[in-house]
Design a protein around this motif. Sequence first.
Motif, mmCIF file in Angstrom:
data_model
loop_
_atom_site.group_PDB
_atom_site.id
_atom_site.type_symbol
_atom_site.label_atom_id
_atom_site.label_comp_id
_atom_site.label_asym_id
_atom_site.label_seq_id
_atom_site.Cartn_x
_atom_site.Cartn_y
_atom_site.Cartn_z
ATOM 1 N N ASP A 69 0.790 -1.244 0.133
ATOM 2 C CA ASP A 69 -0.062 -0.123 -0.031
ATOM 3 C C ASP A 69 0.826 1.305 -0.175
ATOM 4 O OD1 ASP A 69 -2.321 -1.604 0.121
ATOM 5 O OD2 ASP A 69 -2.552 -1.281 2.046
ATOM 6 N N PRO A 70 0.321 2.341 -0.263
ATOM 7 C CA PRO A 70 1.147 3.503 -0.277
ATOM 8 C C PRO A 70 2.035 3.938 0.896
ATOM 9 C CG PRO A 70 -0.782 4.019 -1.125
ATOM 10 C CD PRO A 70 -0.791 2.731 -0.570
ATOM 11 N N ASP A 71 1.619 3.518 2.194
ATOM 12 C CA ASP A 71 2.104 3.729 3.317
ATOM 13 C C ASP A 71 2.790 2.295 4.077
ATOM 14 O OD1 ASP A 71 1.930 6.544 3.013
ATOM 15 O OD2 ASP A 71 0.044 6.370 3.930
ATOM 16 N N LEU A 72 2.463 1.247 3.640
ATOM 17 C CA LEU A 72 2.492 0.053 4.280
ATOM 18 C C LEU A 72 2.734 -1.244 3.449
ATOM 19 C CD1 LEU A 72 1.789 -1.238 7.254
ATOM 20 C CD2 LEU A 72 -0.527 -1.871 6.039
ATOM 21 N N ILE A 73 3.665 -2.024 3.844
ATOM 22 C CA ILE A 73 3.838 -3.291 3.182
ATOM 23 C C ILE A 73 3.266 -4.327 4.137
ATOM 24 C CG2 ILE A 73 5.555 -5.036 2.462
ATOM 25 C CD1 ILE A 73 7.557 -2.576 2.318
ATOM 26 N N ALA A 74 2.172 -4.884 3.834
ATOM 27 C CA ALA A 74 1.417 -6.003 4.514
ATOM 28 C C ALA A 74 1.901 -7.519 4.432
ATOM 29 C CB ALA A 74 0.135 -5.779 4.550
ATOM 30 N N VAL A 75 2.399 -7.962 5.240
ATOM 31 C CA VAL A 75 2.836 -9.410 5.195
ATOM 32 C C VAL A 75 1.514 -10.193 5.408
ATOM 33 C CG1 VAL A 75 4.277 -11.347 5.872
ATOM 34 C CG2 VAL A 75 5.152 -8.995 5.665
ATOM 35 N N THR A 76 0.890 -10.993 4.431
ATOM 36 C CA THR A 76 -0.313 -11.571 4.832
ATOM 37 C C THR A 76 -0.254 -13.074 5.076
ATOM 38 O OG1 THR A 76 -0.516 -11.943 2.202
ATOM 39 C CG2 THR A 76 -1.564 -10.034 3.283
#
Length: 99
Positions: free
Chosen positions: A74-81
């Motif tokens: 995301d623009p402000d976040l790298i989300a490890v799913t």
Amino acid sequence: MPRLLLEPEAEADLEEAFAWYERQGPGLGGEFFAEVALILQAIEQTPQQYSIIRGQTQRALVHRFPYAVFFVIDPDLIAVTAVMHGRRDPRRWQKRQHA
């Protein structure tokens, strides 16, 4: 630079794998965790180097262990799913959505 976040399901994956490797041999869980930490650091520094494999989900392979880290940017976040063994049913990570 976006910050890295492990989603709760990915944290659970990591804890489960750590425990399994630790049961296989003392210290092996720590080695697994160290390799995952290196990949997470690489993802945080240059997430674009990893291929998009489905939708917006990208995958980074863990060295020495048959695991992959799945994440979305995301623009402000790298989300490890997910942090999953390569032989697990891919539908398991595919159904996970970044909150």
